[in-house]
Design an enzyme around this catalytic site. Structure first.
Site, short mmCIF file in Angstrom:
data_model
loop_
_atom_site.label_atom_id
_atom_site.label_comp_id
_atom_site.label_asym_id
_atom_site.label_seq_id
_atom_site.Cartn_x
_atom_site.Cartn_y
_atom_site.Cartn_z
N ARG A 81 8.44 -28.05 19.61
CA ARG A 81 7.42 -27.44 18.72
C ARG A 81 6.22 -28.64 18.64
O ARG A 81 6.41 -29.63 17.94
CB ARG A 81 8.18 -27.26 17.22
N CYS A 116 -17.50 -37.52 -5.97
CA CYS A 116 -17.83 -36.63 -6.71
C CYS A 116 -17.21 -35.21 -6.32
O CYS A 116 -16.71 -35.41 -5.10
CB CYS A 116 -19.28 -36.40 -7.47
N MET A 117 -17.35 -34.02 -7.03
CA MET A 117 -16.72 -33.06 -6.60
C MET A 117 -17.68 -32.49 -5.17
O MET A 117 -16.77 -32.15 -4.23
CB MET A 117 -16.94 -32.03 -7.52
N ASP A 118 -18.87 -32.67 -5.30
CA ASP A 118 -19.77 -32.35 -4.22
C ASP A 118 -20.52 -33.47 -3.46
O ASP A 118 -21.17 -32.84 -2.33
CB ASP A 118 -20.90 -31.00 -4.80
N HIS A 137 15.65 -29.24 12.11
CA HIS A 137 14.47 -30.17 12.05
C HIS A 137 14.62 -31.45 11.85
O HIS A 137 15.73 -31.81 10.90
CB HIS A 137 13.50 -29.69 11.03
N LYS A 170 0.35 -23.53 11.56
CA LYS A 170 0.79 -23.20 10.31
C LYS A 170 -0.48 -23.71 9.46
O LYS A 170 -1.23 -24.72 10.18
CB LYS A 170 2.10 -23.44 9.66
N ARG A 182 16.68 -29.30 3.78
CA ARG A 182 15.47 -28.28 3.29
C ARG A 182 16.22 -26.81 3.18
O ARG A 182 16.49 -26.43 2.25
CB ARG A 182 14.64 -28.44 4.07
#
Length: 385
Positions: free
Chosen positions: A225, A316-318, A166, A39, A134
């Site tokens: 799993r 920072c972002m980048d 689970h 997943k 859950r």
């Protein structure tokens, strides 16, 4: 071979995944089928390359979170069983049938609605809540749970093939958690015994996640799993895993700029870093938009030319900056390892710096980061999203 921009990238080493799968498989008996949990884009590792490779390794059972992920696996040629572990709206029953996907029924009402929306037959594993809180049928009253299960098994257009639960704390050796895991196991297999007594016989009963497979293996579980351990990370960093784990993902970037900052100079937003001496700094074009968390600001280091370079100032972002004073031969284009299996700094290590888990680190690598697929040190392909 497809080229890629050497700005920031994630290397996915399939040979390390193969090693982890082989070691995990040694811990289970022939009565238990190994299943790969893929997943969230194979925990950020690129499902369209990981799944075909895992099939070549002998894996014939896969688990995903939702119907879009399941359809994607079929579109890339996956032939094995695919189990959706989460909820799918009943109106998608025809899609489940079309792609031969196994659906987790999260409740009796969900199974009933799938039955009503189906024109053929939907394969189902019933979720059982033994203590995770859950999804699934509660086991507080064994007879009531078995009654409900029997009703679900009798629904038209439903092929009830299995049941699963689970574990909530299989990765903990605290005595209370160990007892809780045992209680979950006992509840689950008590239900199986009751259903067998009533003549309801299923192909699969499974309770084992990664930690369960290693520390609480039970041959009555017909499926194991394999999740985070398959990717070379730990369910809990404090655990001693009984084989060598090989982290599959290396997260890398390259230096874009090098300069000397004078004593007293500030770095990045908020001026949280001020140089107490003259330093050499490197700017690295990776940031929180790539999945390198801002929470690592001033806490983590990266690896440049085999040496640790502390991150200075806010990420920072980048981009972010690192102190490379004393590290030789740092120039524009020099490779930087943010985390990786062979540099001594894993995603688990970074997670500890700001109170999260390795899962979040690898799952958080964004889709603007190309995945460079590798096997035995050679580039096999590149995925760009």
């Amino acid at each position: 071979m497809k080229d890629f921009l050497r700005r920031t990238w994630a290397e996915i080493h399939l040979d390390r995944m193969e090693h982890n799968v082989n070691e995990l498989t040694k811990l289970i008996s022939d009565s238990t089928v190994p299943a790969a949990v893929v997943k969230a884009n194979a925990y950020g590792h690129d499902d369209i390359h990981c799944v075909p490779f895992l099939e070549k390794c002998g894996i014939e059972f896969f688990a995903v979170s939702n119907i879009n992920e399941a359809e994607k696996l079929r579109s890339c040629g996956c032939k094995g069983d695919i189990l959706i572990l989460g909820y799918t709206p009943p109106e998608y029953a025809d899609v489940l049938e079309k792609y031969d996907i196994i659906q987790a029924a999260v409740s009796y009402e969900h199974a009933q609605a799938l039955s009503e929306c189906s024109h053929g037959e939907v394969r189902v594993h019933m979720a059982i809540d033994t203590g995770m809180g859950r999804i699934g049928l509660l086991t507080d009253d064994l007879n009531e749970c078995a009654d409900t299960f029997e009703k679900a098994a009798a629904l038209p257009h439903i092929k009830l093939e299995g049941a699963f639960t689970h574990y909530a704390a299989a990765d903990s050796f605290e005595s209370s958690d160990m007892e809780y895991t045992l209680e979950q196991t006992d509840r689950f297999f008590a239900l199986r015994e009751e259903l067998d007594r009533r003549g309801v016989h299923l192909k699969h009963y499974h309770c084992l996640n990664s930690a369960g497979s290693v520390f609480h293996y039970d041959s009555r579980s017909t499926v194991a799993r394999f999740g985070i351990l398959m990717y070379g990370l730990k369910p809990d960093i404090s655990l001693d895993i009984p084989f060598e784990l090989k982290p599959v993902m290396d997260f890398k970037s390259s230096v874009s700029y090098v300069k000397t900052l004078k004593k007293g100079s500030c770095v990045s937003y908020g001026r949280t870093f001020r140089a107490d001496r003259d330093i050499l700094t490197a700017t690295i074009p990776a940031g929180y938009a790539d999945g390198f968390s801002r929470n690592l600001s001033g806490k983590a280091s990266v690896i440049i030319n085999g040496r640790k370079a502390p991150i200075i100032g806010r990420i920072c972002m980048d981009q972010f900056m690192a102190d490379v004073t004393g590290i030789p031969d740092v120039t524009a284009g020099t490779e930087v390892t943010l985390f990786g299996g062979e540099c001594g700094q894993t995603a688990d290590d970074l997670a500890q710096l700001y109170g999260t888990i390795g899962y979040e680190i690898v799952c958080g690598i964004s889709k603007r980061v190309p995945r460079v697929i590798m096997y035995n040190g050679e580039v096999v392909d590149v995925s760009e999203y």
